[in-house]
Design a protein around this motif. Structure first.
Motif, PDB file in Angstrom:
ATOM      1  N   LYS A 199       0.845  -1.190   0.000  1.00 32.22           N
ATOM      2  CA  LYS A 199       0.000   0.000   0.000  1.00 32.22           C
ATOM      3  C   LYS A 199       0.883   1.243   0.000  1.00 32.22           C
ATOM      4  CE  LYS A 199      -1.974  -1.006   3.915  1.00 32.22           C
ATOM      5  NZ  LYS A 199      -2.829  -0.916   5.141  1.00 32.22           N
ATOM      6  N   VAL A 200       0.271   2.405  -0.204  1.00 27.20           N
ATOM      7  CA  VAL A 200       0.992   3.668  -0.187  1.00 27.20           C
ATOM      8  C   VAL A 200       0.300   4.598   0.820  1.00 27.20           C
ATOM      9  CG1 VAL A 200       1.763   5.680  -1.499  1.00 27.20           C
ATOM     10  CG2 VAL A 200       1.735   3.424  -2.579  1.00 27.20           C
ATOM     11  N   LEU A 201       1.055   5.036   1.805  1.00 20.32           N
ATOM     12  CA  LEU A 201       0.510   5.959   2.809  1.00 20.32           C
ATOM     13  C   LEU A 201       0.736   7.406   2.373  1.00 20.32           C
ATOM     14  CD1 LEU A 201       1.677   4.342   6.190  1.00 20.32           C
ATOM     15  CD2 LEU A 201      -0.525   4.073   5.023  1.00 20.32           C
ATOM     16  N   PHE A 202      -0.202   8.270   2.751  1.00 20.79           N
ATOM     17  CA  PHE A 202      -0.112   9.718   2.493  1.00 20.79           C
ATOM     18  C   PHE A 202       0.089  10.011   1.006  1.00 20.79           C
ATOM     19  CE2 PHE A 202       2.151   8.823   6.578  1.00 20.79           C
ATOM     20  CZ  PHE A 202       1.100   9.145   7.408  1.00 20.79           C
ATOM     21  N   PRO A 210       5.686   4.431   0.282  1.00 22.50           N
ATOM     22  CA  PRO A 210       5.295   3.066  -0.083  1.00 22.50           C
ATOM     23  C   PRO A 210       5.587   2.104   1.070  1.00 22.50           C
ATOM     24  CG  PRO A 210       7.368   3.637  -1.127  1.00 22.50           C
ATOM     25  CD  PRO A 210       6.879   4.881  -0.448  1.00 22.50           C
ATOM     26  N   ILE A 211       4.687   1.152   1.298  1.00 21.99           N
ATOM     27  CA  ILE A 211       4.840   0.201   2.398  1.00 21.99           C
ATOM     28  C   ILE A 211       5.250  -1.157   1.826  1.00 21.99           C
ATOM     29  CG2 ILE A 211       3.698  -0.975   4.311  1.00 21.99           C
ATOM     30  CD1 ILE A 211       4.155   2.039   4.697  1.00 21.99           C
ATOM     31  N   HIS A 212       6.401  -1.647   2.290  1.00 27.72           N
ATOM     32  CA  HIS A 212       6.910  -2.943   1.845  1.00 27.72           C
ATOM     33  C   HIS A 212       6.726  -4.014   2.907  1.00 27.72           C
ATOM     34  CE1 HIS A 212       8.978  -1.262  -1.720  1.00 27.72           C
ATOM     35  NE2 HIS A 212       9.209  -0.215  -0.947  1.00 27.72           N
ATOM     36  N   ILE A 213       6.780  -3.631   4.190  1.00 27.93           N
ATOM     37  CA  ILE A 213       6.645  -4.617   5.267  1.00 27.93           C
ATOM     38  C   ILE A 213       5.739  -4.063   6.363  1.00 27.93           C
ATOM     39  CG2 ILE A 213       8.957  -5.559   4.834  1.00 27.93           C
ATOM     40  CD1 ILE A 213       9.859  -4.091   7.401  1.00 27.93           C
ATOM     41  N   THR A 214       5.297  -4.998   7.232  1.00 23.84           N
ATOM     42  CA  THR A 214       4.513  -4.598   8.398  1.00 23.84           C
ATOM     43  C   THR A 214       5.127  -5.235   9.642  1.00 23.84           C
ATOM     44  OG1 THR A 214       2.997  -6.489   8.207  1.00 23.84           O
ATOM     45  CG2 THR A 214       2.381  -4.426   7.060  1.00 23.84           C
ATOM     46  N   PHE A 215       4.790  -4.666  10.796  1.00 20.99           N
ATOM     47  CA  PHE A 215       5.214  -5.235  12.075  1.00 20.99           C
ATOM     48  C   PHE A 215       3.966  -5.448  12.906  1.00 20.99           C
ATOM     49  CE2 PHE A 215       6.417  -4.733  16.559  1.00 20.99           C
ATOM     50  CZ  PHE A 215       7.401  -5.712  16.665  1.00 20.99           C
ATOM     51  N   LEU A 216       3.644  -6.730  13.162  1.00 24.71           N
ATOM     52  CA  LEU A 216       2.401  -7.094  13.850  1.00 24.71           C
ATOM     53  C   LEU A 216       1.195  -6.464  13.164  1.00 24.71           C
ATOM     54  CD1 LEU A 216       3.539  -6.716  17.603  1.00 24.71           C
ATOM     55  CD2 LEU A 216       3.464  -8.800  16.195  1.00 24.71           C
ATOM     56  N   GLY A 217       1.266  -6.421  11.829  1.00 22.39           N
ATOM     57  CA  GLY A 217       0.174  -5.883  11.042  1.00 22.39           C
ATOM     58  C   GLY A 217       0.195  -4.382  10.867  1.00 22.39           C
ATOM     59  N   ILE A 218       1.146  -3.691  11.530  1.00 23.56           N
ATOM     60  CA  ILE A 218       1.240  -2.230  11.437  1.00 23.56           C
ATOM     61  C   ILE A 218       2.208  -1.868  10.315  1.00 23.56           C
ATOM     62  CG2 ILE A 218       1.790  -0.105  12.679  1.00 23.56           C
ATOM     63  CD1 ILE A 218       1.352  -1.663  15.283  1.00 23.56           C
ATOM     64  N   PRO A 219       1.805  -1.001   9.371  1.00 23.77           N
ATOM     65  CA  PRO A 219       2.700  -0.632   8.262  1.00 23.77           C
ATOM     66  C   PRO A 219       3.987   0.030   8.775  1.00 23.77           C
ATOM     67  CG  PRO A 219       0.455   0.095   7.843  1.00 23.77           C
ATOM     68  CD  PRO A 219       0.488  -0.349   9.264  1.00 23.77           C
ATOM     69  N   VAL A 268      13.186  -0.423  19.355  1.00 25.81           N
ATOM     70  CA  VAL A 268      13.504  -0.605  17.928  1.00 25.81           C
ATOM     71  C   VAL A 268      12.234  -0.568  17.078  1.00 25.81           C
ATOM     72  CG1 VAL A 268      14.416  -2.201  16.195  1.00 25.81           C
ATOM     73  CG2 VAL A 268      15.720  -1.753  18.284  1.00 25.81           C
ATOM     74  N   PRO A 269      11.196  -1.363  17.377  1.00 25.34           N
ATOM     75  CA  PRO A 269       9.960  -1.233  16.587  1.00 25.34           C
ATOM     76  C   PRO A 269       9.336   0.157  16.672  1.00 25.34           C
ATOM     77  CG  PRO A 269       9.944  -3.260  17.854  1.00 25.34           C
ATOM     78  CD  PRO A 269      11.097  -2.459  18.358  1.00 25.34           C
ATOM     79  N   LEU A 270       9.329   0.754  17.888  1.00 25.82           N
ATOM     80  CA  LEU A 270       8.739   2.085  18.048  1.00 25.82           C
ATOM     81  C   LEU A 270       9.473   3.112  17.187  1.00 25.82           C
ATOM     82  CD1 LEU A 270       6.704   3.908  19.505  1.00 25.82           C
ATOM     83  CD2 LEU A 270       8.370   4.170  21.355  1.00 25.82           C
ATOM     84  N   THR A 271      10.783   2.972  17.093  1.00 23.28           N
ATOM     85  CA  THR A 271      11.563   3.908  16.279  1.00 23.28           C
ATOM     86  C   THR A 271      11.240   3.742  14.805  1.00 23.28           C
ATOM     87  OG1 THR A 271      13.355   3.883  17.902  1.00 23.28           O
ATOM     88  CG2 THR A 271      13.889   4.679  15.697  1.00 23.28           C
ATOM     89  N   PHE A 272      11.172   2.492  14.327  1.00 22.18           N
ATOM     90  CA  PHE A 272      10.853   2.263  12.916  1.00 22.18           C
ATOM     91  C   PHE A 272       9.414   2.655  12.581  1.00 22.18           C
ATOM     92  CE2 PHE A 272      14.592  -0.577  12.835  1.00 22.18           C
ATOM     93  CZ  PHE A 272      15.164  -0.159  11.641  1.00 22.18           C
ATOM     94  N   LEU A 273       8.508   2.461  13.519  1.00 22.66           N
ATOM     95  CA  LEU A 273       7.099   2.729  13.254  1.00 22.66           C
ATOM     96  C   LEU A 273       6.738   4.212  13.338  1.00 22.66           C
ATOM     97  CD1 LEU A 273       5.473  -0.227  15.227  1.00 22.66           C
ATOM     98  CD2 LEU A 273       5.473   0.064  12.740  1.00 22.66           C
ATOM     99  N   ALA A 274       7.319   4.930  14.301  1.00 23.27           N
ATOM    100  CA  ALA A 274       6.874   6.308  14.528  1.00 23.27           C
ATOM    101  C   ALA A 274       8.009   7.313  14.653  1.00 23.27           C
ATOM    102  CB  ALA A 274       6.003   6.353  15.783  1.00 23.27           C
ATOM    103  N   ILE A 275       8.922   7.088  15.614  1.00 26.94           N
ATOM    104  CA  ILE A 275       9.947   8.089  15.891  1.00 26.94           C
ATOM    105  C   ILE A 275      10.815   8.365  14.672  1.00 26.94           C
ATOM    106  CG2 ILE A 275      11.996   8.602  17.277  1.00 26.94           C
ATOM    107  CD1 ILE A 275      10.752   7.012  19.559  1.00 26.94           C
ATOM    108  N   GLY A 276      11.256   7.312  13.994  1.00 23.05           N
ATOM    109  CA  GLY A 276      12.135   7.470  12.831  1.00 23.05           C
ATOM    110  C   GLY A 276      11.507   8.270  11.698  1.00 23.05           C
ATOM    111  N   PRO A 277      10.330   7.832  11.191  1.00 20.45           N
ATOM    112  CA  PRO A 277       9.714   8.585  10.090  1.00 20.45           C
ATOM    113  C   PRO A 277       9.385  10.028  10.442  1.00 20.45           C
ATOM    114  CG  PRO A 277       8.738   6.406  10.271  1.00 20.45           C
ATOM    115  CD  PRO A 277       9.610   6.580  11.480  1.00 20.45           C
ATOM    116  N   ILE A 278       8.794  10.242  11.640  1.00 15.89           N
ATOM    117  CA  ILE A 278       8.414  11.611  12.020  1.00 15.89           C
ATOM    118  C   ILE A 278       9.643  12.506  12.128  1.00 15.89           C
ATOM    119  CG2 ILE A 278       7.421  13.016  13.868  1.00 15.89           C
ATOM    120  CD1 ILE A 278       5.493  10.684  14.435  1.00 15.89           C
ATOM    121  N   SER A 279      10.686  12.015  12.790  1.00 13.14           N
ATOM    122  CA  SER A 279      11.892  12.833  12.963  1.00 13.14           C
ATOM    123  C   SER A 279      12.633  13.030  11.640  1.00 13.14           C
ATOM    124  CB  SER A 279      12.815  12.197  14.002  1.00 13.14           C
ATOM    125  OG  SER A 279      13.171  10.874  13.631  1.00 13.14           O
ATOM    126  N   THR A 280      12.570  12.056  10.757  1.00  9.10           N
ATOM    127  CA  THR A 280      13.208  12.216   9.440  1.00  9.10           C
ATOM    128  C   THR A 280      12.500  13.297   8.637  1.00  9.10           C
ATOM    129  OG1 THR A 280      13.934   9.906   9.403  1.00  9.10           O
ATOM    130  CG2 THR A 280      13.843  11.060   7.292  1.00  9.10           C
TER     131      THR A 280
END
Length: 640
Positions: A199-202, A210-219, A268-280
C-alpha cells in the motif's frame, strides 16, 4: 602529571570535586557543570597561571585553558578521582537552567565528544576529494577508495556514535543506545525495500510512503537512517525514560539482561514505526527551511553569521548551529551555514598579526605570536581572550573581517560537503566529492585573503594600537624606569583610585579577597562611579567585562583593582573602559566609569578591593585614612 597542581587548584576553586556534576573538554576549554556556581572563585581562576579566562554560558562553567586542555583535563580527572566525562549529574543543577541553556547543554553534551574524530575523518575524506580533483589518483584506485572509506565510515554510521553519546547524556545505558542505532543502519534493511508494495501511505503529499513490510500488522515506513541525526537522538531520549521505568519494576537478580532486553524490544519497533519517520520528515523540513532562509540572500546570511560567529563562540551559542549543519549534510548532502564561518579564524589572526606588529608590550607581543600560530589551525580562543577581546577594537575589526569573509563565501555559493577540519585543514571540505575545483573552492581562498586583510588593515590603522602613541608610551615607560633606577627610589605611593570609605580586606564577603589569597591591600566603598589610576604604570590586564583591571607599576608591583563583588556576572553592562590593555597610564588618569545605581539594582555589592598581588617582593604600609578622595594616599610600597 605536570599539570597536577593546576588541576588541583582548578578543582579547589570550582567549589571542590563534590560541587562538580560533570566535566568534559573541547578544543580549549574545560566545561564544568557545577551544582552551585556561587561556590566557584571565578576571579581566582581568571588570575591563575595556566588559565586564560572563565566563561559562564549555556549552563556550563567554562575554564579556558588553551591548546593543552586535554592534558589538564586528564589531570583533573586523576586529581579529583573522577570518571571519564565525570557524569555525576545532579537534576537540581538542570532545574536552575533556562530552556535555552538546557538546549545548548544538550547539544554540546551529545556532539562535543565526537567532534574531534568527526573533524578528523572529514579531513581524510576532504583530502581524498582533493587528490582526486588534482588528478593525482583515479576514482577506481584502491588508494582513493580506502581513503574515502576511512573518511566516510564514521559519518555513515553516525547514529551508532550518537546512540552512545546521546544515551549517556540522557542518563541511560550507552550501549543500549548503540544497539538501537545499530538496528537503524543494519545492512539487511536495504533488502526490505525491494519487495512488493502492499500500500501507499499519504499518497499525493510530500510524505508519500510506499509500504513494503509490516510489524504485527502495522505498516512500517522504511527510510534510510545512515548518517542521520534527529531520529537516534529522539529515540535514545525515549529509551532512557523506558529504561529508567523498567529498572523500577524488574527485580535486581535479572535486571542486568532483562532491562536491556525489554528496552530494545520496545524501542527498535517504536523507532521504525513512529519516531524514525516523524523525525526524518522533521529533519527534511528543517533542512529545507534553513536552505530557504539562506537563499533569500546568501550575501546577507554570510555577513551576519560570519560577523557574529566569534560572539556566538564566546557565549557558547555556536552549538545551536552544529546539529543544523550536520542535519543539512544528511538531508541536503551539503551545508551552506557553517561554510560562512570557517574563515573567521583567519580574520581573527589578521587582527592578532596587526597587534603583534604594533604593540611595544613584550608580553602582549609574545602572546600574539602563540595565538597567531594556534589560529592558523582554527583554535582562536587564545587570540580572542588573550589579545583581541581585552583590547576591544581589534576584536571588533576581526568581526568585520569575519563578516567580509562570510559574505564572499555566500556570494560564491560556498558549501561544506563534509564535516571537515578547522583552519587551514578546512579547504578540502569545499570540494564536492568526485568533482573538480570550482568557484566555490576558489571563493573560500578569496574569503580567507579578504577576511584576513580587512581585519589586519583595520586593526593596524584603527585598532587603538597607534604606532606613534605606542612609541611615546614606550619612551615614557623607559624614561620612568631609568628615573627609578637612577634615583634608587625604594618607596612607591599608591593613591586612592576612588572617592569613598576605606575598609579592611577582612570585611569583604568574598573569601578570595578577605583571606588575602589574591594579595594584600585595602577595599573602598565608592561614592562615585569613576576609577582613576592609583599609580603610573602599564595596564597589564583589562578584563573583557571591564569590571577589573591590573596595572604593573614602574617599580614592578602588580596592582589588581576589582570593582564590586560578583560583577563579572553583569557581563560588562554598566562598565565603560577608557584605557586598553598594554597602554601606559599616569597616576590620576581616568581608567573606568561604572553606573553605581544600575549595579546596585542588579544586586551586586560595590565594595572594591585594591590589592598588590606580588607582595613577596614588597613591604606594604597602610594609610590610616578612613574617608578618601581620589589622589589621597592608600598605602606605600617599598622594595624588599
Amino acid at each position: 602529571m605536570k599539570h597536577e597542581q593546576l588541576a588541583t587548584d582548578i578543582l579547589a576553586n570550582v567549589g571542590g570535586k563534590e560541587n562538580v556534576s560533570s566535566v568534559v573538554h573541547c578544543v580549549t576549554r574545560l566545561r564544568f557543570k557545577l551544582k552551585d556556581e556561587s561556590k566557584a572563585n571565578t576571579e581566582v581562576l581568571k588570575n591563575m597561571d595556566g588559565v586564560v579566562t572563565v566563561m559562564k554560558s549555556g549552563g556550563q562553567y567554562q575554564v579556558v585553558i588553551g591548546n593543552h586542555v586535554p592534558d589538564v583535563y586528564a589531570a583533573v580527572l586523576h586529581v579529583g578521582n573522577l570518571g571519564a566525562e565525570s557524569e555525576n549529574s545532579d537534576s537540581t543543577s538542570d532545574e536552575k537552567m533556562s530552556m535555552g541553556a538546557k538546549f545548548i547543554d544538550l547539544i554540546s553534551g551529545v556532539f562535543q565528544p565526537i567532534l574531534g574524530v568527526l573533524a578528523a575523518t572529514g579531513m581524510i575524506k576532504g583530502f581524498a576529494a582533493l587528490i582526486l580533483a588534482l588528478g593525482w589518483v583515479d576514482a577506481t584506485s584502491g588508494t582513493y577508495q580506502l581513503m574515502n572509506i576511512a573518511g566516510d565510515g564514521l559519518f555513515t554510521f553516525l547514529p551508532i556514535f550518537l546512540g552512545y553519546t546521546a544515551m549517556k547524556k540522557f542518563g541511560g545505558s550507552p550501549f543500549i543506545g548503540m544497539a538501537i542505532a545499530a538496528a537503524l543502519v543494519h545492512p539487511a534493511l536495504s533488502t526490505l525495500t525491494t519487495g512488493e508494495v502492499s500500500k501507499v501511505l499519504f499518497q499525493g503529499t510530500v510524505f508519500e510512503s510506499p509500504i513494503h513490510i509490516t510489524f504485527l500488522g502495522i505498516p512500517v515506513i522504511m527510510m534510510s537512517y545512515a548518517s542521520s541525526v534527529i531520529p537516534i537522538i529522539l529515540s535514545t531520549y525515549v529509551a532512557s525514560r523506558v529504561e529508567k521505568a523498567l529498572k523500577k519494576i524488574i527485580p535486581d537478580v535479572v535486571k542486568t539482561f532483562v532491562v536491556p532486553f525489554f528496552t530494545i524490544v520496545i524501542m527498535v519497533p517504536l523507532t521504525f514505526l513512529a519516531i524514525g519517520p516523524i523525525s526524518t520528515w522533521a529533519g527534511s523540513l528543517l533542512g529545507a527551511a534553513t536552505l530557504w532562509i539562506y537563499e533569500l540572500s546568501p550575501l546577507v546570511a554570510g555577513l551576519i553569521i560570519g560577523g557574529l560567529w566569534q560572539v556566538f563562540v564566546i557565549f557558547g551559542l555556536h552549538w545551536g548551529l552544529v546539529p543544523i549543519a550536520i542535519n543539512n549534510l544528511t538531508t541536503l548532502g551539503y551545508d551552506p551555514v557553517l561554510a560562512t564561518t570557517v574563515m573567521v579564524c583567519f580574520a581573527q589572526i589578521g587582527a592578532v598579526l596587526a597587534v603583534m606588529l604594533k604593540t611595544k608590550n613584550k608580553n602582549l607581543k609574545s602572546l600574539s605570536v602563540s595565538s597567531f600560530i594556534s589560529g592558523i589551525f582554527g583554535v582562536t580562543e587564545p587570540a580572542i581572550y588573550g589579545v583581541t577581546l581585552p583590547l576591544k577594537k581589534p576584536f571588533i575589526m576581526s568581526c568585520i573581517g569575519g563578516a567580509v569573509g562570510g559574505g564572499i563565501i555566500g556570494v560564491a555559493t560556498g558549501k561544506l560537503w563534509m564535516f571537515g577540519g578547522m583552519g587551514i585543514f578546512v579547504f578540502p571540505a569545499f570540494i564536492k566529492p568526485g568533482s573538480g575545483l570550482d568557484m566555490a573552492f576558489y571563493g573560500s581562498i578569496i574569503a580567507l585573503v579578504a577576511g584576513f586583510a580587512v581585519a589586519f588593515v583595520l586593526t593596524y590603522l584603527f585598532g587603538g594600537m597607534n604606532q606613534e602613541k605606542s612609541s611615546n608610551l614606550t619612551n615614557e615607560t623607559t624614561s620612568a624606569s631609568k628615573e627609578v633606577a637612577a634615583t634608587k627610589v625604594e618607596n612607591e605611593e599608591v593613591v586612592s583610585p576612588l572617592n569613598g570609605e576605606v575598609k579592611a580586606l577582612s570585611e569583604i564577603a568574598d573569601a578570595a579577597f578577605s583571606s588575602g589569597a589574591l594579595g594584600q591591600g585595602v577595599a573602598i566603598e565608592p561614592s562615585e562611579g569613576k576609577l582613576l589610576a592609583p599609580v603610573s604604570g602599564t595596564v597589564s590586564a583589562l578584563f573583557p567585562t571591564n569590571h577589573a583591571i591590573g596595572i604593573t607599576t614602574d617599580s614592578g608591583a602588580d596592582i589588581l583593582i576589582h570593582i564590586g563583588m560578583d560583577t563579572v556576572q553583569l557581563e560588562g553592562r554598566y562598565f565603560t573602559a577608557h584605557t586598553t590593555q598594554g597602554e601606559y597610564v599616569k597616576k590620576g588618569q581616568l581608567l573606568i566609569e561604572f553606573d553605581m545605581e544600575e549595579i546596585k539594582k542588579a544586586g551586586k555589592p560595590l565594595t572594591t578591593p585594591i590589592v598588590v598581588t606580588n607582595l613577596k617582593e614588597f613591604n606594604l604600609e597602610l594609610s590610616k585614612q578612613k574617608q578618601v578622595k581620589t589622589g589621597d594616599s592608600l598605602f606605600t610600597l617599598g622594595k624588599k
